[in-house]
Design an enzyme around this catalytic site. Structure first.
Site, PDB file in Angstrom:
ATOM      1  CE  LYS A 187      -1.736   2.929   2.520  1.00  0.00           C
ATOM      2  NZ  LYS A 187      -1.683   4.029   1.538  1.00  0.00           N
ATOM      3  CD  GLU A 263      12.941   0.892   9.750  1.00  0.00           C
ATOM      4  OE1 GLU A 263      13.373   1.887  10.361  1.00  0.00           O
ATOM      5  OE2 GLU A 263      13.559  -0.186   9.715  1.00  0.00           O
ATOM      6  CB  CYS A 297      12.595   9.103   8.969  1.00  0.00           C
ATOM      7  SG  CYS A 297      13.493   7.998   7.882  1.00  0.00           S
ATOM      8  CD  GLU A 394       9.571  12.848  11.737  1.00  0.00           C
ATOM      9  OE1 GLU A 394       8.406  12.481  11.982  1.00  0.00           O
ATOM     10  OE2 GLU A 394      10.404  12.128  11.164  1.00  0.00           O
TER      11      GLU A 394
HETATM   12  P1  NAD Z   1       2.038   8.514   7.583  1.00  0.00           P
HETATM   13  O1  NAD Z   1       2.181   7.730   8.834  1.00  0.00           O
HETATM   14  O2  NAD Z   1       0.997   9.542   7.511  1.00  0.00           O
HETATM   15  O3  NAD Z   1       1.766   7.540   6.371  1.00  0.00           O
HETATM   16  C1  NAD Z   1       2.617   6.457   6.055  1.00  0.00           C
HETATM   17  C2  NAD Z   1       1.814   5.429   5.308  1.00  0.00           C
HETATM   18  O4  NAD Z   1       0.797   4.926   6.184  1.00  0.00           O
HETATM   19  C3  NAD Z   1       1.071   5.956   4.075  1.00  0.00           C
HETATM   20  O5  NAD Z   1       1.035   4.962   3.093  1.00  0.00           O
HETATM   21  C4  NAD Z   1      -0.322   6.207   4.610  1.00  0.00           C
HETATM   22  O6  NAD Z   1      -1.311   6.164   3.616  1.00  0.00           O
HETATM   23  C5  NAD Z   1      -0.458   5.048   5.572  1.00  0.00           C
HETATM   24  N1  NAD Z   1      -1.457   5.243   6.630  1.00  0.00           N
HETATM   25  C6  NAD Z   1      -1.868   6.389   7.194  1.00  0.00           C
HETATM   26  N2  NAD Z   1      -2.819   6.140   8.126  1.00  0.00           N
HETATM   27  C7  NAD Z   1      -2.983   4.796   8.153  1.00  0.00           C
HETATM   28  C8  NAD Z   1      -3.805   3.899   8.886  1.00  0.00           C
HETATM   29  N3  NAD Z   1      -4.647   4.355   9.816  1.00  0.00           N
HETATM   30  N4  NAD Z   1      -3.705   2.583   8.632  1.00  0.00           N
HETATM   31  C9  NAD Z   1      -2.858   2.114   7.725  1.00  0.00           C
HETATM   32  N5  NAD Z   1      -2.044   2.904   6.985  1.00  0.00           N
HETATM   33  C10 NAD Z   1      -2.107   4.218   7.192  1.00  0.00           C
HETATM   34  O7  NAD Z   1       3.477   9.096   7.290  1.00  0.00           O
HETATM   35  P2  NAD Z   1       3.932   9.950   6.038  1.00  0.00           P
HETATM   36  O8  NAD Z   1       3.451  11.330   6.249  1.00  0.00           O
HETATM   37  O9  NAD Z   1       3.602   9.283   4.747  1.00  0.00           O
HETATM   38  O10 NAD Z   1       5.498   9.862   6.177  1.00  0.00           O
HETATM   39  C11 NAD Z   1       6.196  10.673   7.027  1.00  0.00           C
HETATM   40  C12 NAD Z   1       6.558   9.945   8.283  1.00  0.00           C
HETATM   41  O11 NAD Z   1       7.247   8.740   7.947  1.00  0.00           O
HETATM   42  C13 NAD Z   1       7.508  10.714   9.143  1.00  0.00           C
HETATM   43  O12 NAD Z   1       7.153  10.607  10.493  1.00  0.00           O
HETATM   44  C14 NAD Z   1       8.845  10.027   8.897  1.00  0.00           C
HETATM   45  O13 NAD Z   1       9.772  10.178   9.921  1.00  0.00           O
HETATM   46  C15 NAD Z   1       8.430   8.644   8.699  1.00  0.00           C
HETATM   47  N6  NAD Z   1       9.444   7.927   7.933  1.00  0.00           N
HETATM   48  C16 NAD Z   1      10.186   7.021   8.600  1.00  0.00           C
HETATM   49  C17 NAD Z   1      11.172   6.350   7.934  1.00  0.00           C
HETATM   50  C18 NAD Z   1      12.004   5.344   8.651  1.00  0.00           C
HETATM   51  O14 NAD Z   1      12.622   4.530   8.009  1.00  0.00           O
HETATM   52  N7  NAD Z   1      12.037   5.347   9.957  1.00  0.00           N
HETATM   53  C19 NAD Z   1      11.407   6.581   6.570  1.00  0.00           C
HETATM   54  C20 NAD Z   1      10.606   7.517   5.917  1.00  0.00           C
HETATM   55  C21 NAD Z   1       9.609   8.189   6.630  1.00  0.00           C
END
Ligand code: NAD
Length: 495
Positions: A187, A263, A297, A394
């Protein structure tokens, strides 16, 4: 468009599948629903994709489960060769992948090329790891048993990726899952699904069998994830995204006691000691902060600089930041693109306003851009209060807050004063201090005099609320395997 990228955008977008990938076929959503994908540099809609319903998510899960056993029985060489072909095809299509990422996410084209290299590397790395998925033989101390372990594919996986590294976050999960012999439902983030859609087509073109990789993009993440998480055939979830969503998924994972890789978010400290090479620290800071428009991140979130060198560091850093060219990432010479969406721009604006209200000084930047895109000028803030939101949360944007300290213990305590524990950076010329500080920091990743640290061969992941599990490295494939222990009698035990 830059000189080195001759891709025709209309032709490229026409090549990106717009459907859901279920059992090897690109299909429409069961209710015909769609959603739009925007270019954040212009605010224009660039594509309209099928938006998966819960029903579609279940079909994708059925497809993944139907072929799991057969896929698990394929040879590791077969899976290795498949990944290697995908690696080669991504290289062949690098101009297209780079343009696509810049179009949907906004990063400058040169950085998109960097991500093609980095993201493809997971395909090559796991094609090499696939054939080295070793078990062990164990000596039984009493001599009564012969004991071995082997690694089996964990089973069908749900892989959820974020928008900030559309190719690398997909390959970092899909490649080890393939290598281990797992089937999957992917997804992608709704802001940047096009790269994953095109990558899934690239996997098909590389010969992945129907049902092994299924992709369900859509506007409602929970409509897709909930039925899959509730399915007792699911064995694992691997999620990259924010900590709050990670917590929700961890709670849901408890019901079926799923294997989890999380992650999550970060709040990386970037510590500059008084004995650091300041020019090297500034270059490191440019990579750690400004790569990906600060939307990583691993991005340096808090610059924790010794009070004796804080002015020099801030001035040199601001000078380098002033050299960045903000604009549409597809344009020649642009080195900082837009934020990914309006909400992100509003959040960054609010963070800077809050810091200034609490006494911070804007050394450079500090304002949103003009026009339709979601631009914010790269910013250095000094005199930042420790209770400013920018020092606590963040940031995910091109904002560099500088805080000061006066001794080593204080620097370590300040760095650790966060619920996150992903990346950290330490700049010092004193190797004893480097190890001492490294011992004290509670982070999964550390850069010593280095601002860019991610590598497919290294285990990537955090501690504390930054998550659990590791991606990449020798550890990456283990996340997709379960260890089975086998015992048999030692025929010579009583001889
Ligand atoms: P997000 O948590 O909003 O979304 C991430 C993914 O989860 C997307 O595909 C989104 O559609 C999905 N999602 C959202 N709500 C959901 C739910 N209730 N159930 C299932 N899936 C759901 O994060 P984002 O805004 O896309 O990304 C930014 C965040 O990701 C930041 O906090 C960043 O630090 C983190 N990040 C972490 C890493 C790592 O490796 N640690 C790498 C990249 C980004």
């Amino acid at each position: 468009m830059s000189e080195n990228n001759k891709v025709n955008i209309d032709e490229l977008l026409a090549k990106v599948p717009t459907g859901l990938l279920i059992n090897g076929e690109w299909v429409d959503a069961s209710d015909g629903a769609t959603f739009d994908v925007e270019n954040p540099a212009t605010g224009e809609v660039i594509a309209t994709l099928a938006s998966a319903t819960s029903e579609d998510a279940k079909k994708a899960m059925d497809a993944a489960c139907a072929v799991q056993d057969e896929w698990a029985r394929t040879s590791t060489r077969e899976r290795s060769d498949l990944l290697r072909r995908a690696f080669d095809l991504v290289q062949e299509r690098k101009d297209e992948f780079a343009a696509l990422m810049t179009l949907e996410m906004g990063k400058p084209l040169a950085e998109s090329y960097g991500e093609v290299t980095y993201g493809a590397e997971y395909l090559r790395w796991f094609s090499e790891e696939a054939v080295r998925n070793y078990g062990r033989t164990l000596p039984a101390p009493e001599g009564t048993l012969r004991m071995i372990t082997r690694r089996k594919p964990v089973g069908p996986c749900l892989l959820i990726t974020p928008w900030n590294f559309p190719l690398a976050m997909a390959t970092r999960k899909i490649a080890p899952a393939i290598a281990a012999g797992c089937t999957m439902v992917v997804k992608p983030a709704k802001l940047t699904p096009l790269t994953t859609q095109y990558f899934a087509q690239t996997m098909i073109d590389s010969g992945v069998p129907a049902g092994v990789v299924n992709v369900v993009s859509g506007k409602s993440a929970s409509a897709i994830s909930e039925p899959i998480m509730a399915d007792s055939r699911l064995r694992k979830i691997s999620f990259t995204g924010s900590t709050p969503v990670g917590k929700t998924l961890l709670k849901a994972a408890a019901d079926n006691v799923l294997r989890t890789s999380m992650e999550l978010g970060g709040n990386a400290p970037f510590i500059v000691f008084e004995d650091a090479d300041i020019d090297q620290a500034v270059e490191g800071a440019m990579g750690a902060k400004m790569r990906n428009i600060g939307e990583a991140c691993t991005a340096a979130n808090r610059f924790i600089v010794h009070e004796c060198v804080a002015d020099e560091f801030a001035e040199k850093f601001a000078k380098r930041i002033g050299e960045l060219k903000v604009g549409n990432g597809l344009d020649e010479g642009v080195t900082c693109g837009p934020l990914v969406e309006k909400k992100a721009l509003d959040n960054i604006t609010a963070l800077v306003d809050d810091a200034v209200a609490k006494g911070a000084k804007v050394l450079i930047g500090g304002k949103p851009g003009e026009g339709k895109g979601y631009f914010y000028s790269p910013t250095v803030l000094t005199n930042v209060s420790r209770d400013a939101r920018v020092a606590q949360e963040e940031i995910f944007g091109p904002i560099a807050p500088i805080l000061t300290f006066s001794d080593e213990k204080e620097a370590i305590a300040l760095a650790n004063d966060t619920e996150y524990g992903l990346a950290s950076y330490v700049f010092t010329e004193d190797s004893n201090r480097m190890w001492r500080v490294g011992d004290g920091l509670e982070f999964g990743l550390m850069g010593f005099n280095a601002g860019v640290i991610s590598n497919a061969a290294a285990p990537f992941g955090g501690v504390k609320q930054s998550g659990m599990g590791r991606e990449g490295g020798a550890e990456g494939i283990e996340e997709y395997t379960s260890l089975q222990y086998i015992a048999m009698p030692n025929p010579y035990a009583n001889a």
